[in-house]
Design a protein around this motif. Structure first.
Motif, PDB file in Angstrom:
ATOM      1  N   LEU A 248       0.827  -1.202   0.000  1.00  0.00           N
ATOM      2  CA  LEU A 248       0.000   0.000   0.000  1.00  0.00           C
ATOM      3  C   LEU A 248       0.867   1.259   0.000  1.00  0.00           C
ATOM      4  O   LEU A 248       0.566   2.237  -0.690  1.00  0.00           O
ATOM      5  CB  LEU A 248      -0.931   0.014   1.218  1.00  0.00           C
ATOM      6  CG  LEU A 248      -1.877   1.223   1.343  1.00  0.00           C
ATOM      7  CD1 LEU A 248      -2.706   1.418   0.080  1.00  0.00           C
ATOM      8  CD2 LEU A 248      -2.775   1.070   2.567  1.00  0.00           C
ATOM      9  N   ALA A 249       1.961   1.211   0.742  1.00  0.00           N
ATOM     10  CA  ALA A 249       2.873   2.362   0.779  1.00  0.00           C
ATOM     11  C   ALA A 249       3.455   2.633  -0.602  1.00  0.00           C
ATOM     12  O   ALA A 249       3.527   3.786  -1.047  1.00  0.00           O
ATOM     13  CB  ALA A 249       3.991   2.108   1.782  1.00  0.00           C
ATOM     14  N   LYS A 250       3.841   1.575  -1.301  1.00  0.00           N
ATOM     15  CA  LYS A 250       4.404   1.740  -2.640  1.00  0.00           C
ATOM     16  C   LYS A 250       3.353   2.280  -3.600  1.00  0.00           C
ATOM     17  O   LYS A 250       3.646   3.140  -4.445  1.00  0.00           O
ATOM     18  CB  LYS A 250       4.960   0.406  -3.148  1.00  0.00           C
ATOM     19  CG  LYS A 250       5.675   0.526  -4.486  1.00  0.00           C
ATOM     20  CD  LYS A 250       6.349  -0.791  -4.870  1.00  0.00           C
ATOM     21  CE  LYS A 250       7.123  -0.655  -6.177  1.00  0.00           C
ATOM     22  NZ  LYS A 250       7.793  -1.943  -6.539  1.00  0.00           N
ATOM     23  N   GLU A 251       2.144   1.789  -3.493  1.00  0.00           N
ATOM     24  CA  GLU A 251       1.051   2.265  -4.347  1.00  0.00           C
ATOM     25  C   GLU A 251       0.823   3.770  -4.151  1.00  0.00           C
ATOM     26  O   GLU A 251       0.680   4.514  -5.127  1.00  0.00           O
ATOM     27  CB  GLU A 251      -0.222   1.491  -4.013  1.00  0.00           C
ATOM     28  CG  GLU A 251      -1.422   1.879  -4.866  1.00  0.00           C
ATOM     29  CD  GLU A 251      -2.680   1.120  -4.472  1.00  0.00           C
ATOM     30  OE1 GLU A 251      -3.786   1.678  -4.660  1.00  0.00           O
ATOM     31  OE2 GLU A 251      -2.562  -0.013  -3.955  1.00  0.00           O
ATOM     32  N   LEU A 252       0.799   4.208  -2.905  1.00  0.00           N
ATOM     33  CA  LEU A 252       0.622   5.633  -2.617  1.00  0.00           C
ATOM     34  C   LEU A 252       1.795   6.458  -3.141  1.00  0.00           C
ATOM     35  O   LEU A 252       1.616   7.532  -3.715  1.00  0.00           O
ATOM     36  CB  LEU A 252       0.481   5.851  -1.108  1.00  0.00           C
ATOM     37  CG  LEU A 252      -0.843   5.428  -0.470  1.00  0.00           C
ATOM     38  CD1 LEU A 252      -0.726   5.451   1.050  1.00  0.00           C
ATOM     39  CD2 LEU A 252      -1.973   6.343  -0.939  1.00  0.00           C
ATOM     40  N   LEU A 253       2.999   5.939  -2.950  1.00  0.00           N
ATOM     41  CA  LEU A 253       4.202   6.657  -3.387  1.00  0.00           C
ATOM     42  C   LEU A 253       4.201   6.864  -4.893  1.00  0.00           C
ATOM     43  O   LEU A 253       4.438   7.976  -5.383  1.00  0.00           O
ATOM     44  CB  LEU A 253       5.451   5.881  -2.966  1.00  0.00           C
ATOM     45  CG  LEU A 253       6.786   6.499  -3.371  1.00  0.00           C
ATOM     46  CD1 LEU A 253       7.033   7.799  -2.612  1.00  0.00           C
ATOM     47  CD2 LEU A 253       7.931   5.509  -3.107  1.00  0.00           C
ATOM     48  N   LEU A 254       3.930   5.809  -5.637  1.00  0.00           N
ATOM     49  CA  LEU A 254       3.944   5.908  -7.098  1.00  0.00           C
ATOM     50  C   LEU A 254       2.775   6.749  -7.607  1.00  0.00           C
ATOM     51  O   LEU A 254       2.897   7.437  -8.630  1.00  0.00           O
ATOM     52  CB  LEU A 254       3.912   4.513  -7.711  1.00  0.00           C
ATOM     53  CG  LEU A 254       5.143   3.643  -7.413  1.00  0.00           C
ATOM     54  CD1 LEU A 254       4.978   2.251  -8.029  1.00  0.00           C
ATOM     55  CD2 LEU A 254       6.433   4.294  -7.914  1.00  0.00           C
ATOM     56  N   LYS A 255       1.666   6.711  -6.906  1.00  0.00           N
ATOM     57  CA  LYS A 255       0.502   7.502  -7.327  1.00  0.00           C
ATOM     58  C   LYS A 255       0.756   8.999  -7.145  1.00  0.00           C
ATOM     59  O   LYS A 255       0.424   9.801  -8.021  1.00  0.00           O
ATOM     60  CB  LYS A 255      -0.731   7.079  -6.531  1.00  0.00           C
ATOM     61  CG  LYS A 255      -1.995   7.871  -6.889  1.00  0.00           C
ATOM     62  CD  LYS A 255      -3.211   7.374  -6.094  1.00  0.00           C
ATOM     63  CE  LYS A 255      -4.463   8.175  -6.459  1.00  0.00           C
ATOM     64  NZ  LYS A 255      -5.644   7.680  -5.694  1.00  0.00           N
ATOM     65  N   TYR A 256       1.359   9.378  -6.011  1.00  0.00           N
ATOM     66  CA  TYR A 256       1.505  10.799  -5.681  1.00  0.00           C
ATOM     67  C   TYR A 256       2.899  11.366  -5.961  1.00  0.00           C
ATOM     68  O   TYR A 256       3.101  12.574  -5.878  1.00  0.00           O
ATOM     69  CB  TYR A 256       1.108  11.045  -4.230  1.00  0.00           C
ATOM     70  CG  TYR A 256      -0.365  10.802  -3.998  1.00  0.00           C
ATOM     71  CD1 TYR A 256      -1.324  11.683  -4.500  1.00  0.00           C
ATOM     72  CD2 TYR A 256      -0.817   9.676  -3.306  1.00  0.00           C
ATOM     73  CE1 TYR A 256      -2.679  11.456  -4.309  1.00  0.00           C
ATOM     74  CE2 TYR A 256      -2.173   9.434  -3.110  1.00  0.00           C
ATOM     75  CZ  TYR A 256      -3.102  10.339  -3.616  1.00  0.00           C
ATOM     76  OH  TYR A 256      -4.448  10.116  -3.433  1.00  0.00           O
ATOM     77  N   GLY A 257       3.868  10.505  -6.291  1.00  0.00           N
ATOM     78  CA  GLY A 257       5.143  10.971  -6.831  1.00  0.00           C
ATOM     79  C   GLY A 257       6.220  11.374  -5.854  1.00  0.00           C
ATOM     80  O   GLY A 257       7.352  11.620  -6.256  1.00  0.00           O
ATOM     81  N   SER A 258       5.908  11.451  -4.558  1.00  0.00           N
ATOM     82  CA  SER A 258       6.934  11.777  -3.577  1.00  0.00           C
ATOM     83  C   SER A 258       6.487  11.285  -2.206  1.00  0.00           C
ATOM     84  O   SER A 258       5.286  11.062  -1.973  1.00  0.00           O
ATOM     85  CB  SER A 258       7.192  13.285  -3.500  1.00  0.00           C
ATOM     86  OG  SER A 258       6.113  13.963  -2.863  1.00  0.00           O
ATOM     87  N   VAL A 259       7.449  11.127  -1.311  1.00  0.00           N
ATOM     88  CA  VAL A 259       7.123  10.703   0.051  1.00  0.00           C
ATOM     89  C   VAL A 259       6.212  11.731   0.705  1.00  0.00           C
ATOM     90  O   VAL A 259       5.206  11.388   1.338  1.00  0.00           O
ATOM     91  CB  VAL A 259       8.413  10.524   0.883  1.00  0.00           C
ATOM     92  CG1 VAL A 259       8.070  10.258   2.349  1.00  0.00           C
ATOM     93  CG2 VAL A 259       9.258   9.397   0.310  1.00  0.00           C
TER      94      VAL A 259
END
Length: 268
Positions: A248-259
């Motif tokens: 889920l963390a990776k999905e959010l990261l790739l969706k929004y482009g930054s930590v």
């Protein structure tokens, strides 16, 4: 002016030494560098405060140098966008001889006292900008001319040199003079002097970026996700911040482009 960077090495008959002796001697000299930089922290602090203030108002930071010094400036400038997510035009490294000199020395390019300012003018430099001249010897004409003209035009100037009382130190409003002493190989300023300059550049750019809000806690929350290692690092940051699983963390990261953006949006 007596140049420390040209003083005779404290060691001799280098070719007669064993490899172990050479490595031990170099390391002994390198151990002196951090202490020399430490004495300059008050001046670095004042310069960083001024740079951060100007960049927060839309200014830019320029490094200008020749040879090893110029290359170090370009390296530091080029690492700011991927590390801190800032635009490529915020920190700019320029060197005598142009970009081709990064790989192969351009003969006598550093001896032109007008070219440094000409190179800066190509970027329409103005009073919100800062110019830091980098020259181990402190005598490089390319850098001297750039600093002199920049200061005459009301632009903030600093320098990083390893010769106290040098010409570039006199031209800069905020001189940082790191006295590391003679090189292991006499005059080879790619060694102790280059390391000292790299340390100071790290301090300047990192401290500026932290004060501009480009680090949260101790994390590079705006770093560019330019390879798998950085995606993995960013994913673990998001995991820890939001207390969620890796996928889920990776999905959010790739969706929004930054930590930063992943954490903000994942918290909502």
């Amino acid at each position: 002016m007596e140049r420390q960077t040209e003083k005779e090495s404290l060691y001799n008959n280098l070719e007669g030494k064993s490899i172990l002796e050479i490595l031990t001697d170099i390391n002994r000299e390198d151990a002196k560098i951090a202490a020399a930089v430490n004495t300059c922290i008050p001046k670095i602090n004042t310069l960083v405060i001024e740079i951060a203030k100007r960049i927060s108002e839309g200014g830019r930071l320029f490094y200008t140098g020749a040879g090893t010094s110029g290359r170090l400036g370009i390296v530091d400038a080029s690492e700011c966008p991927p590390t801190f997510g800032v635009p490529h035009g915020m920190v700019i490294g320029l060197m005598a001889g142009g970009d081709s000199a990064m790989r192969k020395a351009v003969e006598f390019a550093e001896d032109d006292e007008t070219q440094g300012w000409d190179d800066l003018k190509e970027y329409k430099i103005d009073k919100l900008d800062t110019v830091i001249g980098i020259a181990a010897s402190g005598t490089t004409p390319y850098v001297i001319g750039a600093l002199r003209n920049a200061r005459q035009h009301g632009i903030l100037t600093g320098c990083i040199t390893c010769n106290p009382g040098s010409p570039i130190g006199k031209e800069a409003e905020f001189p940082i003079e790191v006295a590391v002493g003679p090189e292991y190989v006499t005059g080879s300023t790619r060694m102790k002097s280059g390391t000292a300059q790299k340390l100071v550049l790290n301090m300047i750019s990192t401290a500026v970026m932290i004060k501009l809000g480009r680090v949260k806690g101790n994390k590079m929350v705006d770093m560019q996700l330019s390879n798998n290692k950085l995606v993995d690092r960013g994913t673990r940051m998001v995991m820890n911040e939001l207390d969620i699983n890796y996928e889920l963390a990776k999905e959010l990261l790739l969706k929004y482009g930054s930590v930063r953006n992943a954490v903000i949006n994942g918290s909502n």
